[in-house]
Design a protein around this motif. Structure first.
Motif, PDB file in Angstrom:
ATOM      1  N   ASP A 201       0.829  -1.208   0.000  1.00  0.00           N
ATOM      2  CA  ASP A 201       0.000   0.000   0.000  1.00  0.00           C
ATOM      3  C   ASP A 201       0.866   1.263   0.000  1.00  0.00           C
ATOM      4  OD1 ASP A 201       0.830   0.538   2.600  1.00  0.00           O
ATOM      5  OD2 ASP A 201      -1.137   0.198   3.519  1.00  0.00           O
TER       6      ASP A 201
ATOM      7  N   LEU B 273       0.392  -6.814   2.170  1.00  0.00           N
ATOM      8  CA  LEU B 273      -0.833  -7.544   2.486  1.00  0.00           C
ATOM      9  C   LEU B 273      -0.535  -9.047   2.590  1.00  0.00           C
ATOM     10  CD1 LEU B 273      -3.915  -7.191   2.946  1.00  0.00           C
ATOM     11  CD2 LEU B 273      -4.200  -7.819   0.534  1.00  0.00           C
TER      12      LEU B 273
ATOM     13  N   VAL C 294     -10.511  -7.000  -5.175  1.00  0.00           N
ATOM     14  CA  VAL C 294      -9.825  -5.772  -5.593  1.00  0.00           C
ATOM     15  C   VAL C 294      -9.258  -5.917  -7.004  1.00  0.00           C
ATOM     16  CG1 VAL C 294      -9.212  -5.090  -3.246  1.00  0.00           C
ATOM     17  CG2 VAL C 294      -7.582  -6.449  -4.590  1.00  0.00           C
TER      18      VAL C 294
ATOM     19  N   ILE D  78      -3.112  -1.918  -5.344  1.00  0.00           N
ATOM     20  CA  ILE D  78      -4.557  -1.893  -5.516  1.00  0.00           C
ATOM     21  C   ILE D  78      -4.949  -0.602  -6.216  1.00  0.00           C
ATOM     22  CG2 ILE D  78      -6.775  -1.778  -4.318  1.00  0.00           C
ATOM     23  CD1 ILE D  78      -5.518  -3.552  -2.132  1.00  0.00           C
TER      24      ILE D  78
ATOM     25  N   GLU E 106      -8.349  -0.376  -7.292  1.00  0.00           N
ATOM     26  CA  GLU E 106      -9.781  -0.251  -7.064  1.00  0.00           C
ATOM     27  C   GLU E 106     -10.226  -1.251  -6.007  1.00  0.00           C
ATOM     28  OE1 GLU E 106     -12.083   0.041 -10.811  1.00  0.00           O
ATOM     29  OE2 GLU E 106     -13.485  -1.294  -9.782  1.00  0.00           O
ATOM     30  N   GLY E 107     -10.941  -0.774  -5.000  1.00  0.00           N
ATOM     31  CA  GLY E 107     -11.527  -1.661  -3.999  1.00  0.00           C
ATOM     32  C   GLY E 107     -10.723  -1.732  -2.715  1.00  0.00           C
ATOM     33  N   GLU E 108     -11.364  -2.311  -1.701  1.00  0.00           N
ATOM     34  CA  GLU E 108     -10.753  -2.546  -0.394  1.00  0.00           C
ATOM     35  C   GLU E 108     -10.681  -4.050  -0.215  1.00  0.00           C
ATOM     36  OE1 GLU E 108      -9.590  -0.940   2.353  1.00  0.00           O
ATOM     37  OE2 GLU E 108      -9.588   0.882   1.119  1.00  0.00           O
ATOM     38  N   PRO E 109      -9.513  -4.594   0.119  1.00  0.00           N
ATOM     39  CA  PRO E 109      -9.428  -6.052   0.208  1.00  0.00           C
ATOM     40  C   PRO E 109     -10.283  -6.623   1.328  1.00  0.00           C
ATOM     41  CG  PRO E 109      -7.365  -5.022   0.902  1.00  0.00           C
ATOM     42  CD  PRO E 109      -8.233  -3.934   0.374  1.00  0.00           C
ATOM     43  N   GLU E 110     -10.983  -7.694   1.021  1.00  0.00           N
ATOM     44  CA  GLU E 110     -11.732  -8.441   2.031  1.00  0.00           C
ATOM     45  C   GLU E 110     -11.416  -9.917   1.869  1.00  0.00           C
ATOM     46  OE1 GLU E 110     -16.058  -8.865   0.123  1.00  0.00           O
ATOM     47  OE2 GLU E 110     -15.650  -6.802   0.769  1.00  0.00           O
TER      48      GLU E 110
ATOM     49  N   TRP F  44      -2.439  -6.147   6.981  1.00  0.00           N
ATOM     50  CA  TRP F  44      -1.447  -5.267   6.371  1.00  0.00           C
ATOM     51  C   TRP F  44      -0.259  -5.202   7.331  1.00  0.00           C
ATOM     52  CZ3 TRP F  44      -1.596  -3.613   1.553  1.00  0.00           C
ATOM     53  CH2 TRP F  44      -2.823  -3.438   0.903  1.00  0.00           C
TER      54      TRP F  44
END
Ligand code: DCM
Length: 126
Positions: free
Chosen positions: A12, A18, A59, A86, A88-92, A101
């Motif tokens: 990030d 991650l 993501v 990344i 686009e998006g938030e990792p889930e 992280w």
């Protein structure tokens, strides 16, 4: 070469990495890895990496430099890892038990899968 697993070293904007905790199979569950998975027949490595990050984390990633070459895995597989960001998006954790992280000083706070550990060292060196 049809026994290729691709992995993403997702970093990030603060330089954190991650890590993803495997849910299965039982002998690997609980261990931490670079998210990714097997390359499908006829699929190129980058396409597979982008697909796996979408499926597993939800993501969209941009693939950057490769980290080393072919890292050995059990069963005659090799693991190829790329730095990624990344876009686009938030990792889930859609397929993993958990995500973390890790800042530089936390890189070894999780039990990495043995195959991934030398790659963490290589990522740290960059
Ligand atoms: N694997 C690994 N490290 C990763 C991704 C995968 O050691 N970052 C290993 C775990 C499995 C095999 O590769 O033995 C196939 O992975 P998957 O089940 O995710 O397709």
């Amino acid at each position: 070469m049809d026994k290729v697993v691709v992995g993403a070293a997702i970093v990030d904007g603060n330089g954190r990495l991650l890590a993803a905790q495997r849910a299965d199979p039982p002998e690997l569950a609980g261990g931490w890895e670079f998210p990714g998975g097997k390359v499908d027949p006829g699929e190129d490595d980058h396409t597979a990496l982008i697909r796996e990050c979408k499926e597993e984390l939800g993501v969209l990633v941009a693939v950057r430099q490769q980290v080393g070459g072919d890292w050995p895995l059990a069963g005659g597989y090799v693991l190829r890892v790329w730095l990624a960001e990344i876009v686009e998006g938030e990792p889930e954790a859609r397929e993993h038990l958990d995500l973390r992280w890790l800042a530089g000083h936390e890189l070894y706070d999780v039990p990495w899968l043995p195959a991934d550990l030398p790659i963490v060292r290589a990522v740290q060196g960059r």
